[in-house]
Motif scaffolding. Structure first.
Motif, PDB file in Angstrom:
ATOM      1  N   PRO A  14       6.070 -20.316  17.801  1.00 26.46           N
ATOM      2  CA  PRO A  14       5.951 -19.285  18.846  1.00 26.46           C
ATOM      3  C   PRO A  14       4.535 -18.702  18.934  1.00 26.46           C
ATOM      4  CG  PRO A  14       7.986 -18.971  17.628  1.00 26.46           C
ATOM      5  CD  PRO A  14       7.207 -20.047  16.907  1.00 26.46           C
ATOM      6  N   GLU A  15       3.897 -18.496  17.784  1.00 25.58           N
ATOM      7  CA  GLU A  15       2.536 -17.961  17.783  1.00 25.58           C
ATOM      8  C   GLU A  15       1.568 -18.954  18.410  1.00 25.58           C
ATOM      9  OE1 GLU A  15       4.336 -18.268  14.931  1.00 25.58           O
ATOM     10  OE2 GLU A  15       4.788 -16.190  14.402  1.00 25.58           O
ATOM     11  N   ALA A  16       1.668 -20.217  18.009  1.00 26.43           N
ATOM     12  CA  ALA A  16       0.769 -21.248  18.544  1.00 26.43           C
ATOM     13  C   ALA A  16       0.952 -21.374  20.049  1.00 26.43           C
ATOM     14  CB  ALA A  16       1.018 -22.586  17.852  1.00 26.43           C
ATOM     15  N   LYS A  17       2.189 -21.256  20.512  1.00 29.90           N
ATOM     16  CA  LYS A  17       2.470 -21.322  21.951  1.00 29.90           C
ATOM     17  C   LYS A  17       1.763 -20.174  22.679  1.00 29.90           C
ATOM     18  CE  LYS A  17       6.541 -22.805  22.773  1.00 29.90           C
ATOM     19  NZ  LYS A  17       7.979 -22.955  22.941  1.00 29.90           N
ATOM     20  N   ASP A  18       1.803 -18.977  22.087  1.00 31.39           N
ATOM     21  CA  ASP A  18       1.118 -17.826  22.687  1.00 31.39           C
ATOM     22  C   ASP A  18      -0.393 -18.035  22.705  1.00 31.39           C
ATOM     23  OD1 ASP A  18       3.491 -16.503  23.175  1.00 31.39           O
ATOM     24  OD2 ASP A  18       3.312 -15.159  21.439  1.00 31.39           O
ATOM     25  N   PHE A  19      -0.941 -18.536  21.600  1.00 28.19           N
ATOM     26  CA  PHE A  19      -2.386 -18.776  21.522  1.00 28.19           C
ATOM     27  C   PHE A  19      -2.803 -19.819  22.563  1.00 28.19           C
ATOM     28  CE2 PHE A  19      -2.016 -17.873  16.693  1.00 28.19           C
ATOM     29  CZ  PHE A  19      -1.927 -16.520  16.928  1.00 28.19           C
ATOM     30  N   LYS A  20      -1.993 -20.843  22.682  1.00 29.52           N
ATOM     31  CA  LYS A  20      -2.299 -21.951  23.598  1.00 29.52           C
ATOM     32  C   LYS A  20      -2.411 -21.468  25.046  1.00 29.52           C
ATOM     33  CE  LYS A  20      -0.392 -26.462  24.837  1.00 29.52           C
ATOM     34  NZ  LYS A  20       0.689 -27.402  24.576  1.00 29.52           N
ATOM     35  N   LYS A  21      -1.610 -20.485  25.405  1.00 26.85           N
ATOM     36  CA  LYS A  21      -1.627 -19.961  26.776  1.00 26.85           C
ATOM     37  C   LYS A  21      -2.975 -19.354  27.137  1.00 26.85           C
ATOM     38  CE  LYS A  21       3.262 -18.749  26.800  1.00 26.85           C
ATOM     39  NZ  LYS A  21       4.202 -17.625  26.704  1.00 26.85           N
ATOM     40  N   VAL A  22      -3.674 -18.765  26.166  1.00 34.07           N
ATOM     41  CA  VAL A  22      -4.923 -18.064  26.484  1.00 34.07           C
ATOM     42  C   VAL A  22      -6.170 -18.915  26.235  1.00 34.07           C
ATOM     43  CG1 VAL A  22      -3.898 -15.798  26.112  1.00 34.07           C
ATOM     44  CG2 VAL A  22      -5.132 -16.918  24.239  1.00 34.07           C
ATOM     45  N   ILE A  23      -6.010 -20.101  25.679  1.00 33.86           N
ATOM     46  CA  ILE A  23      -7.176 -20.936  25.369  1.00 33.86           C
ATOM     47  C   ILE A  23      -8.067 -21.164  26.591  1.00 33.86           C
ATOM     48  CG2 ILE A  23      -7.944 -23.263  24.713  1.00 33.86           C
ATOM     49  CD1 ILE A  23      -5.706 -23.279  22.614  1.00 33.86           C
ATOM     50  N   PRO A  24      -7.527 -21.587  27.731  1.00 31.47           N
ATOM     51  CA  PRO A  24      -8.433 -21.854  28.869  1.00 31.47           C
ATOM     52  C   PRO A  24      -9.267 -20.637  29.272  1.00 31.47           C
ATOM     53  CG  PRO A  24      -6.290 -22.829  29.275  1.00 31.47           C
ATOM     54  CD  PRO A  24      -6.150 -21.970  28.043  1.00 31.47           C
ATOM     55  N   GLU A  25      -8.623 -19.486  29.402  1.00 33.33           N
ATOM     56  CA  GLU A  25      -9.356 -18.286  29.809  1.00 33.33           C
ATOM     57  C   GLU A  25     -10.321 -17.828  28.716  1.00 33.33           C
ATOM     58  OE1 GLU A  25      -8.356 -14.125  31.963  1.00 33.33           O
ATOM     59  OE2 GLU A  25      -7.249 -14.515  30.116  1.00 33.33           O
ATOM     60  N   ALA A  26      -9.894 -17.895  27.464  1.00 32.04           N
ATOM     61  CA  ALA A  26     -10.771 -17.488  26.366  1.00 32.04           C
ATOM     62  C   ALA A  26     -12.012 -18.382  26.314  1.00 32.04           C
ATOM     63  CB  ALA A  26     -10.017 -17.534  25.039  1.00 32.04           C
ATOM     64  N   LEU A  27     -11.834 -19.650  26.571  1.00 28.84           N
ATOM     65  CA  LEU A  27     -12.963 -20.575  26.598  1.00 28.84           C
ATOM     66  C   LEU A  27     -13.893 -20.255  27.761  1.00 28.84           C
ATOM     67  CD1 LEU A  27     -14.393 -23.136  25.554  1.00 28.84           C
ATOM     68  CD2 LEU A  27     -12.888 -24.455  27.043  1.00 28.84           C
ATOM     69  N   GLU A  28     -13.319 -20.053  28.927  1.00 22.54           N
ATOM     70  CA  GLU A  28     -14.121 -19.778  30.128  1.00 22.54           C
ATOM     71  C   GLU A  28     -14.937 -18.496  30.001  1.00 22.54           C
ATOM     72  OE1 GLU A  28     -11.697 -19.809  33.660  1.00 22.54           O
ATOM     73  OE2 GLU A  28     -10.760 -21.697  33.057  1.00 22.54           O
ATOM     74  N   THR A  29     -14.381 -17.498  29.321  1.00 26.29           N
ATOM     75  CA  THR A  29     -15.041 -16.190  29.222  1.00 26.29           C
ATOM     76  C   THR A  29     -15.695 -15.956  27.861  1.00 26.29           C
ATOM     77  OG1 THR A  29     -13.031 -15.076  28.433  1.00 26.29           O
ATOM     78  CG2 THR A  29     -13.366 -15.200  30.838  1.00 26.29           C
ATOM     79  N   SER A  30     -15.760 -16.988  27.031  1.00 28.43           N
ATOM     80  CA  SER A  30     -16.263 -16.854  25.650  1.00 28.43           C
ATOM     81  C   SER A  30     -15.540 -15.715  24.945  1.00 28.43           C
ATOM     82  CB  SER A  30     -17.771 -16.632  25.634  1.00 28.43           C
ATOM     83  OG  SER A  30     -18.427 -17.762  26.159  1.00 28.43           O
ATOM     84  N   CYS A  31     -14.242 -15.699  25.100  1.00 29.20           N
ATOM     85  CA  CYS A  31     -13.360 -14.735  24.449  1.00 29.20           C
ATOM     86  C   CYS A  31     -13.617 -13.313  24.964  1.00 29.20           C
ATOM     87  CB  CYS A  31     -13.512 -14.811  22.934  1.00 29.20           C
ATOM     88  SG  CYS A  31     -11.958 -14.663  22.049  1.00 29.20           S
ATOM     89  N   GLY A  32     -13.902 -13.210  26.246  1.00 28.09           N
ATOM     90  CA  GLY A  32     -14.223 -11.925  26.851  1.00 28.09           C
ATOM     91  C   GLY A  32     -13.127 -10.881  26.767  1.00 28.09           C
ATOM     92  N   LYS A  33     -11.869 -11.305  26.702  1.00 20.65           N
ATOM     93  CA  LYS A  33     -10.764 -10.355  26.603  1.00 20.65           C
ATOM     94  C   LYS A  33     -10.242 -10.225  25.171  1.00 20.65           C
ATOM     95  CE  LYS A  33      -8.774 -10.579  31.227  1.00 20.65           C
ATOM     96  NZ  LYS A  33      -7.529 -10.825  31.974  1.00 20.65           N
ATOM     97  N   CYS A  34     -10.918 -10.853  24.224  1.00 18.40           N
ATOM     98  CA  CYS A  34     -10.500 -10.771  22.830  1.00 18.40           C
ATOM     99  C   CYS A  34     -10.954  -9.445  22.228  1.00 18.40           C
ATOM    100  CB  CYS A  34     -11.117 -11.912  22.009  1.00 18.40           C
ATOM    101  SG  CYS A  34     -10.609 -13.556  22.519  1.00 18.40           S
ATOM    102  N   THR A  35     -10.116  -8.875  21.403  1.00 18.64           N
ATOM    103  CA  THR A  35     -10.523  -7.703  20.645  1.00 18.64           C
ATOM    104  C   THR A  35     -11.512  -8.159  19.580  1.00 18.64           C
ATOM    105  OG1 THR A  35      -8.784  -7.936  18.986  1.00 18.64           O
ATOM    106  CG2 THR A  35      -8.234  -6.648  20.969  1.00 18.64           C
ATOM    107  N   PRO A  36     -12.294  -7.255  19.004  1.00 19.14           N
ATOM    108  CA  PRO A  36     -13.211  -7.660  17.933  1.00 19.14           C
ATOM    109  C   PRO A  36     -12.497  -8.404  16.797  1.00 19.14           C
ATOM    110  CG  PRO A  36     -13.776  -5.473  18.677  1.00 19.14           C
ATOM    111  CD  PRO A  36     -12.483  -5.853  19.377  1.00 19.14           C
ATOM    112  N   LYS A  37     -11.309  -7.949  16.447  1.00 17.75           N
ATOM    113  CA  LYS A  37     -10.546  -8.601  15.369  1.00 17.75           C
ATOM    114  C   LYS A  37     -10.148 -10.022  15.787  1.00 17.75           C
ATOM    115  CE  LYS A  37      -8.272  -8.746  11.504  1.00 17.75           C
ATOM    116  NZ  LYS A  37      -8.924  -8.812  10.224  1.00 17.75           N
TER     117      LYS A  37
END
Length: 121
Positions: A54-77
């Motif tokens: 379930p965790e990997a599935k959640d992570f997988k959903k955000v990979i494209p956007e995180a890549l495109e934005t260089s993790c722009g919506k990621c928290t510092p942690k």
């Protein structure tokens, strides 16, 4: 009164959407870093080559956007955790890393910016 409540709820939603959910901020990446089998199972999930937790599935959903934005919506942690896991994949399984990069950035649009993100301290 009702419109004020709706405004506050709307503003809260907008502010919280600036970052990915903090649900996984305390995700323990140590098992992935210490157990190659677990690291590979996540990698296979992301490559559509194996089942996903379930965790990997959640992570997988955000990979494209995180890549495109260089993790722009990621928290510092989240940025810290992602960098640790990516470095582990790059070091232990460079061929899998190449496959991930090819899958999620086939046109090589984001590689330079994402590599700069990975180098940030």
């Amino acid at each position: 009164m009702m419109s004020k409540t709706i405004f506050i709820i709307t503003m809260t939603s907008l502010v919280s959407s600036d970052f990915y959910s903090s649900r996984y901020d305390d995700f323990d990446v140590q098992p992935l870093l210490e157990n190659d089998r677990i690291l590979l199972s996540y990698t296979k999930c992301f490559l559509d080559q194996g089942p996903c937790t379930p965790e990997a599935k959640d992570f997988k959903k955000v990979i494209p956007e995180a890549l495109e934005t260089s993790c722009g919506k990621c928290t510092p942690k989240q940025k810290e955790l992602i960098k640790k896991v990516i470095r582990a994949v790059m070091d232990s399984h460079p061929e899998a890393w190449d496959q991930l990069v090819d899958k999620y950035d086939k046109e090589k649009k984001y590689r330079d910016n994402f590599n700069k993100f990975l180098e940030e301290q």
